[in-house]
Design a protein around this motif. Structure first.
Motif, PDB file in Angstrom:
ATOM      1  N   ARG A   1      54.076  36.174  53.470  1.00 49.71           N
ATOM      2  CA  ARG A   1      54.839  36.952  52.496  1.00 49.71           C
ATOM      3  C   ARG A   1      54.305  38.372  52.399  1.00 49.71           C
ATOM      4  O   ARG A   1      55.045  39.336  52.273  1.00 49.71           O
ATOM      5  N   THR A   2      52.943  38.543  52.498  1.00 50.30           N
ATOM      6  CA  THR A   2      52.376  39.877  52.438  1.00 50.30           C
ATOM      7  C   THR A   2      52.809  40.715  53.628  1.00 50.30           C
ATOM      8  O   THR A   2      53.144  41.884  53.511  1.00 50.30           O
ATOM      9  N   TRP A   3      52.773  40.103  54.836  1.00 48.31           N
ATOM     10  CA  TRP A   3      53.259  40.842  56.010  1.00 48.31           C
ATOM     11  C   TRP A   3      54.713  41.228  55.828  1.00 48.31           C
ATOM     12  O   TRP A   3      55.142  42.321  56.200  1.00 48.31           O
ATOM     13  N   LEU A   4      55.492  40.331  55.223  1.00 45.47           N
ATOM     14  CA  LEU A   4      56.891  40.637  54.959  1.00 45.47           C
ATOM     15  C   LEU A   4      57.016  41.820  54.018  1.00 45.47           C
ATOM     16  O   LEU A   4      57.812  42.732  54.235  1.00 45.47           O
ATOM     17  N   ASP A   5      56.198  41.846  52.960  1.00 41.64           N
ATOM     18  CA  ASP A   5      56.247  42.956  52.019  1.00 41.64           C
ATOM     19  C   ASP A   5      55.900  44.268  52.700  1.00 41.64           C
ATOM     20  O   ASP A   5      56.541  45.290  52.490  1.00 41.64           O
TER      21      ASP A   5
ATOM     22  N   ALA B   1      48.529  46.005  34.864  1.00 38.44           N
ATOM     23  CA  ALA B   1      47.417  46.823  34.369  1.00 38.44           C
ATOM     24  C   ALA B   1      47.235  46.564  32.881  1.00 38.44           C
ATOM     25  O   ALA B   1      48.213  46.445  32.143  1.00 38.44           O
ATOM     26  N   TYR B   2      45.978  46.502  32.427  1.00 40.51           N
ATOM     27  CA  TYR B   2      45.711  46.194  31.023  1.00 40.51           C
ATOM     28  C   TYR B   2      44.293  46.614  30.664  1.00 40.51           C
ATOM     29  O   TYR B   2      43.442  46.870  31.534  1.00 40.51           O
ATOM     30  N   GLY B   3      44.050  46.713  29.373  1.00 37.05           N
ATOM     31  CA  GLY B   3      42.714  47.003  28.888  1.00 37.05           C
ATOM     32  C   GLY B   3      41.986  45.711  28.561  1.00 37.05           C
ATOM     33  O   GLY B   3      42.567  44.783  27.998  1.00 37.05           O
ATOM     34  N   GLU B   4      40.707  45.648  28.906  1.00 37.74           N
ATOM     35  CA  GLU B   4      39.905  44.452  28.635  1.00 37.74           C
ATOM     36  C   GLU B   4      38.619  44.846  27.926  1.00 37.74           C
ATOM     37  O   GLU B   4      37.926  45.792  28.346  1.00 37.74           O
ATOM     38  N   SER B   5      38.303  44.152  26.862  1.00 45.01           N
ATOM     39  CA  SER B   5      37.110  44.443  26.080  1.00 45.01           C
ATOM     40  C   SER B   5      35.857  44.374  26.947  1.00 45.01           C
ATOM     41  O   SER B   5      35.617  43.389  27.644  1.00 45.01           O
ATOM     42  N   GLY B   6      35.055  45.455  26.918  1.00 40.83           N
ATOM     43  CA  GLY B   6      33.809  45.497  27.667  1.00 40.83           C
ATOM     44  C   GLY B   6      33.975  45.786  29.150  1.00 40.83           C
ATOM     45  O   GLY B   6      32.975  45.953  29.856  1.00 40.83           O
ATOM     46  N   GLN B   7      35.213  45.862  29.634  1.00 44.61           N
ATOM     47  CA  GLN B   7      35.446  46.088  31.068  1.00 44.61           C
ATOM     48  C   GLN B   7      36.214  47.379  31.342  1.00 44.61           C
ATOM     49  O   GLN B   7      36.119  47.929  32.432  1.00 44.61           O
ATOM     50  N   GLY B   8      37.010  47.840  30.386  1.00 47.53           N
ATOM     51  CA  GLY B   8      37.792  49.042  30.604  1.00 47.53           C
ATOM     52  C   GLY B   8      39.171  48.734  31.156  1.00 47.53           C
ATOM     53  O   GLY B   8      39.810  47.752  30.764  1.00 47.53           O
ATOM     54  N   LEU B   9      39.626  49.572  32.093  1.00 47.20           N
ATOM     55  CA  LEU B   9      40.950  49.403  32.692  1.00 47.20           C
ATOM     56  C   LEU B   9      40.878  48.414  33.846  1.00 47.20           C
ATOM     57  O   LEU B   9      40.139  48.611  34.804  1.00 47.20           O
ATOM     58  N   GLN B  10      41.687  47.348  33.743  1.00 51.79           N
ATOM     59  CA  GLN B  10      41.736  46.317  34.766  1.00 51.79           C
ATOM     60  C   GLN B  10      43.122  46.281  35.419  1.00 51.79           C
ATOM     61  O   GLN B  10      44.134  46.514  34.759  1.00 51.79           O
ATOM     62  N   VAL B  11      43.150  45.976  36.700  1.00 56.99           N
ATOM     63  CA  VAL B  11      44.397  45.755  37.421  1.00 56.99           C
ATOM     64  C   VAL B  11      44.281  44.430  38.162  1.00 56.99           C
ATOM     65  O   VAL B  11      43.358  44.224  38.948  1.00 56.99           O
ATOM     66  N   SER B  12      45.210  43.505  37.871  1.00 57.81           N
ATOM     67  CA  SER B  12      45.229  42.198  38.531  1.00 57.81           C
ATOM     68  C   SER B  12      46.477  42.102  39.394  1.00 57.81           C
ATOM     69  O   SER B  12      47.580  42.437  38.952  1.00 57.81           O
ATOM     70  N   GLU B  13      46.309  41.629  40.638  1.00 55.36           N
ATOM     71  CA  GLU B  13      47.415  41.536  41.580  1.00 55.36           C
ATOM     72  C   GLU B  13      47.548  40.113  42.112  1.00 55.36           C
ATOM     73  O   GLU B  13      46.560  39.476  42.493  1.00 55.36           O
ATOM     74  N   PHE B  14      48.762  39.607  42.107  1.00 57.75           N
ATOM     75  CA  PHE B  14      49.025  38.256  42.595  1.00 57.75           C
ATOM     76  C   PHE B  14      48.748  38.176  44.094  1.00 57.75           C
ATOM     77  O   PHE B  14      49.192  39.008  44.877  1.00 57.75           O
ATOM     78  N   GLN B  15      47.999  37.137  44.502  1.00 57.51           N
ATOM     79  CA  GLN B  15      47.671  36.910  45.904  1.00 57.51           C
ATOM     80  C   GLN B  15      48.378  35.684  46.468  1.00 57.51           C
ATOM     81  O   GLN B  15      48.802  35.673  47.620  1.00 57.51           O
ATOM     82  N   GLY B  16      48.505  34.625  45.601  1.00 55.48           N
ATOM     83  CA  GLY B  16      49.129  33.395  46.057  1.00 55.48           C
ATOM     84  C   GLY B  16      48.264  32.656  47.063  1.00 55.48           C
ATOM     85  O   GLY B  16      47.178  33.092  47.435  1.00 55.48           O
ATOM     86  N   PRO B  17      48.728  31.512  47.564  1.00 60.44           N
ATOM     87  CA  PRO B  17      50.037  30.963  47.233  1.00 60.44           C
ATOM     88  C   PRO B  17      50.109  30.268  45.869  1.00 60.44           C
ATOM     89  O   PRO B  17      51.186  30.100  45.327  1.00 60.44           O
ATOM     90  N   ALA B  18      48.959  29.846  45.314  1.00 58.63           N
ATOM     91  CA  ALA B  18      48.972  29.167  44.022  1.00 58.63           C
ATOM     92  C   ALA B  18      49.253  30.168  42.904  1.00 58.63           C
ATOM     93  O   ALA B  18      48.935  31.362  43.004  1.00 58.63           O
TER      94      ALA B  18
END
Length: 439
Positions: free
Chosen positions: A41-45, A284-301
């Motif tokens: 799917r990543t190669w497809l993207d 993207a979101y703010g997290e206490s004690g961590q600052g600016l976080q970015v989480s990206e879906f990897q899959g397959p789960a």
């Protein structure tokens, strides 16, 4: 035809390699495992990014040429502001969405809507549209989504760019549950008798827990010939004082699936926090004690996400994200007094760059790319809605509406139709009327 071929190749790759964890393999195997960790799917993207590269470059050239012509006649383009009739005494954030589709042969369609909670309870939406046969925006029409008398928060929305389909996620504060609504039309919905909307409870919270915020994104998946719907949400546990970032997904006619992305002390999630990279969501979101976080879906789960700390030097309240070709832009609020910052990810280089855009701002932020690939940020300062725009690496700022006590719950979108490519900033005044400021 080329897109269809890539879909078939992506499905045929079927690479099912589990995510590599540190220490699981010998040093000599790590390069191979890293390569195999890229799914079909990543190669497809990636393929789709480069397929669209040529037409994106053409659009940038056309837009830049048009902008030069317009600017030759005027160095400053004044903003105009109107009020959406029927939106008095709204409460909370007015979440705006936009979609434009080129149908070929000079034909096109575009849609613009604003979802908002009513002060008296319930959720409503205002919408307008235009096309090549009627190029001026239609008048705004307002429609009820959920007529419950309960307070509604955590509103986020999406428009499908194939047909203008409308989707909204929100939180019912009477139950603290995460809700989802999709417009079905013809009075065939279940939100109330004669409703045009179907409503469903996605996440029911037990006593002592509550969903606080949500953000939604949709993409039309040609492999299923339907929309893939992605929602991230913030759940808080009053007993433990812990937050969790959750994920809900629906692929076409399949059932909803949910998973946990991250558990932490506390986080903040804005309605514009979720963006799509091909078929994959990133948030993207703010997290206490961590600052600016970015989480990206990897899959397959469903729970396979990678999280990157983008800025650990500041405390972050809210963040908004948008994507364009091979880059991402995050606008975020940090510190006290509050500063507006921007972080840009360059996919080719593989790193983030950060800058301060303005200082002394208030707790509102929204971001979107224009057709030339330049980022725009909507924010509030001095009780007024403002727009920041970056061109050739330089940020400039201006006031979108000089009326006092405005800019509440603002949301920024870009009318990316080639002949327009201008910012639309939706916000409300102290009386709750939704205002639309257009560049």
């Amino acid at each position: 035809m080329l897109r269809d071929g890539l879909e078939a190749q992506g499905a045929g790759l079927g690479i099912g390699v589990a995510k590599r964890r540190c220490g699981d393999d010998e040093p000599g195997e790590r390069v191979l495992n890293a390569a195999l960790a890229i799914s079909g799917r990543t190669w497809l993207d990636l393929g789709k990014h480069f397929i669209n590269f040529g037409e994106t470059m053409l659009k940038i050239l056309q837009t830049t040429t048009l902008a030069a012509i317009l600017l030759a006649g005027s160095n400053a383009m004044a903003w105009s502001t109107t009020t959406i009739s029927g939106t008095g005494w709204t409460v909370g954030k007015s979440v705006q969405r936009y979609a434009w589709r080129d149908l070929g042969g000079g034909a096109w369609q575009k849609w613009n809507n604003v979802a908002f909670a009513q002060n008296s309870g319930g959720l409503s939406i205002a919408r307008r549209s235009a096309s090549n046969t009627s190029s001026a925006w239609s008048s705004w029409t307002v429609e009820d989504i959920d007529t419950t008398t309960h307070d509604i928060v955590g509103v986020s929305g999406a428009i499908g760019d194939r047909d203008g389909a409308e989707f909204v996620s929100y939180v019912d504060e009477s139950t603290d549950d995460l809700m989802f609504a999709r417009r079905v039309g013809s009075g065939a919905g279940n939100c109330f008798s004669g409703s045009n909307w179907d409503c469903v409870t996605l996440v029911s919270t037990p006593a002592g827990q509550r969903v606080i915020e949500s953000s939604i994104g949709v993409v039309y998946d040609t492999s299923i010939q339907d929309y893939a719907i992605h929602i991230v949400y913030h759940r808080y546990n009053d007993s433990t004082g812990q937050s969790s970032l959750g994920y809900a997904r629906k692929l076409g006619g399949a059932a909803w699936s949910t998973a946990s992305i991250r558990n932490t002390a506390f986080l903040t999630l804005g309605p514009d926090a979720l963006a799509m990279v091909g078929y994959s969501p990133v948030v993207a979101y703010g997290e206490s004690g961590q600052g600016l976080q970015v989480s990206e879906f990897q899959g397959p789960a469903m729970g396979d996400w990678d999280t990157t700390t983008v800025d650990s030097t500041v405390s972050v309240s809210y963040a908004a994200m948008d994507t364009s070709l091979l880059t991402r832009e995050v606008a975020y609020l940090s510190g006290a007094p509050v500063s507006l910052k921007a972080a840009r990810y360059n996919w080719v280089v593989g790193s983030w760059s950060k800058t301060t855009v303005d200082t002394g701002v208030e707790n509102e932020v929204s971001v979107a790319f224009d057709g030339s690939g330049d980022p725009h940020i909507g924010y509030k300062k001095g009780g007024l809605p403002r727009r920041a725009k970056q061109v050739s690496g330089v940020w400039s700022t201006e006031t979108a509406d000089s009326t006092s006590s405005t800019g509440y719950g603002l949301s920024l979108q870009i009318d990316t139709q080639l002949a327009v490519d201008k910012a639309i900033l939706v916000h409300s005044n102290g009386f709750g009327s939704v205002r639309v400021s257009t560049e």
